[in-house]
Structure formats: structure tokens, C-alpha cells
Write a protein that holds these residues in place. Structure first.
Motif, short mmCIF file in Angstrom:
data_model
loop_
_atom_site.label_atom_id
_atom_site.label_comp_id
_atom_site.label_asym_id
_atom_site.label_seq_id
_atom_site.Cartn_x
_atom_site.Cartn_y
_atom_site.Cartn_z
N VAL A 178 -18.06 1.53 -2.47
CA VAL A 178 -16.65 1.10 -2.39
C VAL A 178 -15.88 1.94 -1.38
N PHE A 179 -16.03 3.26 -1.43
CA PHE A 179 -15.31 4.16 -0.54
C PHE A 179 -16.28 5.13 0.14
N ASN A 180 -15.96 5.48 1.38
CA ASN A 180 -16.69 6.56 2.05
C ASN A 180 -16.17 7.92 1.61
N THR A 181 -14.91 7.96 1.18
CA THR A 181 -14.25 9.20 0.76
C THR A 181 -14.93 9.78 -0.48
N ARG A 182 -15.07 11.09 -0.50
CA ARG A 182 -15.59 11.79 -1.68
C ARG A 182 -14.52 12.78 -2.11
N SER A 183 -13.78 12.45 -3.17
CA SER A 183 -12.67 13.29 -3.60
C SER A 183 -12.30 12.96 -5.04
N MET A 184 -11.60 13.91 -5.69
CA MET A 184 -11.05 13.66 -7.01
C MET A 184 -9.55 13.43 -6.94
N GLN A 185 -9.02 13.29 -5.71
CA GLN A 185 -7.61 13.01 -5.50
C GLN A 185 -7.44 11.55 -5.09
N LEU A 186 -6.63 10.82 -5.83
CA LEU A 186 -6.47 9.40 -5.55
C LEU A 186 -5.82 9.14 -4.19
N LEU A 187 -4.94 10.04 -3.77
CA LEU A 187 -4.28 9.89 -2.47
C LEU A 187 -5.28 9.85 -1.31
N ASP A 188 -6.38 10.56 -1.44
CA ASP A 188 -7.39 10.56 -0.38
C ASP A 188 -7.98 9.16 -0.20
N TYR A 189 -8.07 8.43 -1.29
CA TYR A 189 -8.62 7.07 -1.21
C TYR A 189 -7.58 6.10 -0.63
N VAL A 190 -6.31 6.35 -0.92
CA VAL A 190 -5.26 5.53 -0.31
C VAL A 190 -5.26 5.75 1.20
N ASP A 191 -5.56 6.98 1.64
CA ASP A 191 -5.67 7.26 3.08
C ASP A 191 -6.73 6.36 3.71
N GLU A 192 -7.86 6.21 3.03
CA GLU A 192 -8.93 5.37 3.57
C GLU A 192 -8.50 3.90 3.63
N VAL A 193 -7.76 3.46 2.61
CA VAL A 193 -7.24 2.09 2.61
C VAL A 193 -6.32 1.88 3.81
N GLU A 194 -5.45 2.85 4.08
CA GLU A 194 -4.53 2.73 5.20
C GLU A 194 -5.27 2.71 6.53
N GLN A 195 -6.34 3.49 6.63
CA GLN A 195 -7.15 3.47 7.85
C GLN A 195 -7.79 2.10 8.05
N GLN A 196 -8.23 1.51 6.93
CA GLN A 196 -8.83 0.17 7.00
C GLN A 196 -7.78 -0.86 7.42
N VAL A 207 0.83 -1.21 0.00
CA VAL A 207 0.00 0.00 0.00
C VAL A 207 0.87 1.25 0.00
N GLN A 208 2.05 1.18 0.59
CA GLN A 208 2.99 2.31 0.53
C GLN A 208 3.40 2.58 -0.92
N ARG A 209 3.60 1.53 -1.68
CA ARG A 209 3.92 1.69 -3.10
C ARG A 209 2.71 2.24 -3.84
N LEU A 210 1.53 1.80 -3.43
CA LEU A 210 0.31 2.31 -4.02
C LEU A 210 0.18 3.81 -3.76
N ARG A 211 0.58 4.25 -2.57
CA ARG A 211 0.57 5.67 -2.24
C ARG A 211 1.48 6.46 -3.18
N HIS A 212 2.65 5.90 -3.45
CA HIS A 212 3.60 6.55 -4.36
C HIS A 212 2.98 6.70 -5.76
N ASP A 213 2.34 5.62 -6.25
CA ASP A 213 1.71 5.65 -7.57
C ASP A 213 0.56 6.65 -7.61
N ALA A 214 -0.23 6.68 -6.53
CA ALA A 214 -1.36 7.60 -6.47
C ALA A 214 -0.88 9.05 -6.44
N ASP A 215 0.24 9.29 -5.77
CA ASP A 215 0.82 10.63 -5.73
C ASP A 215 1.23 11.08 -7.14
N GLN A 216 1.86 10.17 -7.89
CA GLN A 216 2.22 10.48 -9.27
C GLN A 216 0.98 10.76 -10.11
N PHE A 217 -0.05 9.98 -9.87
CA PHE A 217 -1.31 10.14 -10.60
C PHE A 217 -1.89 11.54 -10.35
#
Length: 202
Positions: free
Chosen positions: A47-65, A14-24
Motif C-alpha cells: 500500500v505504501f512505500n513509507t515505513r513509519s509509525m507517524q500517520l503524517l508521513d503517509y499523508v506526505d506520500e499521498v501528496e507526492q502521489q 487531503v489537506q483536511r486529512l493532514r490535519h486529522d493525521a496531525d491530531q492522530f
């Protein structure tokens, strides 16, 4: 693999996923897409409770999970733990699908190989108990069908006489024997699940 080790490996992925999402997010892939500019979220609420157009915000929810999965009280609640794990798997797959539609992963690996790494990390947590739960569900369904067959023949037996009654009695005895073996298999499967989950929890 112990559950703690599997969680640790998934956190690394998921840390690598965060890096990819940041690039995105930095690439602003939706800047020229009028349809996406009018959207308020990248994913459905299912799928997500998060409402955002930033992919990193969704990675945050994954990390919380992931943090929730590591808590002892959630791990003790077997069904709740498996539900949270299934939801986490769906969330990671949703993020991966978005990334696969862009050149974010081209420098290191093909999108399919990176996606397999995330899927493998999640599967290490789900296995081996998922196969055992499937086996248990099949045994319970077989038990239900046997009980129904016994009930149907017992109803027929009340109206039967002579040779027919003798044949029905034989069938009922045979079904009871099969039911006993089925329930023994259910008990053995439940013991295997408990053992597997104890091994994962270490």
C-alpha cells in the motif's frame, strides 16, 4: 467535472486529512499498545512505500502521489494514470480506516461521513471513464467468445456434408454479423472513452 478541478478538490480533502493525521500523531494513540510499539510501519509495503509509525508521513506520500497525477506526462499515459489513481485511492482509504478507529473525527463529523467525502473526491477523478472501461472489457470478452464460436463451427464445417453443412454456414454467417456489431460497439466505446478523458483533462 474537469480533471484539474477534480484534482484540486481532492487536494483540499487531503489537506483536511493532514490535519486529522496531525491530531492522530499528537495524541500518541499507540503509546500504550505494546504490539504497536514493536512495529516499524503502520501499513503493508503493498500500500505504501513509507515505513513509519507517524500517520503524517503517509499523508506526505499521498501528496507526492497527487503531485505526480498533476503532471502532464503522466496524464498523457492513460493506463499509467489510472494505475496511479487507483493506488492513491487505496492509500487514502487505508489512512481513513486508521482514523476511524479513534475519536479524531468526533468534533466535526461522524467517521463514516468524513470517509465518504474522501471517497467522493477520488471517484470524481475515476468517473466517468471507469464505467466505460468496464463496458469496453465486456465487449472485448463478447468479441473473444464470438470468435471462438466461429472457429469451432468452421472446424465442424470441414467435416460436415449436406444439410448439416448448410446449417453450419448459416450459423457462421449469423455469428459474423454479431461479431461485426460487437466490433462496432467496441469502436464507439473507445471513442466515448477518448472524449471523456479529453473533457477531464481540460
Amino acid at each position: 467535472m474537469a480533471r484539474a478541478d477534480a484534482l484540486s478538490r481532492l487536494k483540499q480533502q487531503v489537506q483536511r486529512l493532514r490535519h486529522d493525521a496531525d491530531q492522530f500523531d499528537k495524541a500518541k494513540w499507540f503509546a500504550k499498545n505494546r504490539y504497536m510499539q514493536n512495529q516499524h510501519a503502520l501499513f503493508e509495503r503493498s500500500v505504501f512505500n513509507t515505513r513509519s509509525m507517524q500517520l503524517l508521513d503517509y499523508v506526505d506520500e499521498v501528496e507526492q502521489q497527487l503531485e505526480r497525477l498533476g503532471r502532464s506526462e503522466l496524464q498523457a499515459a492513460r493506463h499509467q494514470y489510472r494505475f496511479a489513481l487507483t493506488q492513491l485511492s487505496e492509500q487514502i482509504e487505508a489512512i481513513v480506516k486508521v482514523l476511524k478507529a479513534t475519536p479524531v473525527w468526533e468534533k466535526e463529523n461522524t467517521p463514516s461521513s468524513r470517509a465518504r467525502k474522501y471517497q467522493k473526491a477520488v471517484q470524481q477523478l475515476i468517473q466517468p471513464t471507469s464505467e466505460l472501461y468496464q463496458e469496453l472489457a465486456k465487449n472485448h470478452e463478447f468479441e473473444r467468445r464470438l470468435e471462438l464460436m466461429i472457429s469451432e463451427r468452421q472446424q465442424l464445417l470441414h467435416k460436415a456434408q449436406g444439410e448439416q453443412a448448410g446449417q453450419l454456414n448459416k450459423e457462421i454467417l449469423a455469428l459474423h454479423a454479431r461479431l461485426g456489431r460487437c466490433r462496432k460497439a467496441i469502436g464507439a466505446c473507445e471513442e466515448r472513452i477518448q472524449y471523456a478523458e479529453k473533457q477531464q483533462a481540460r
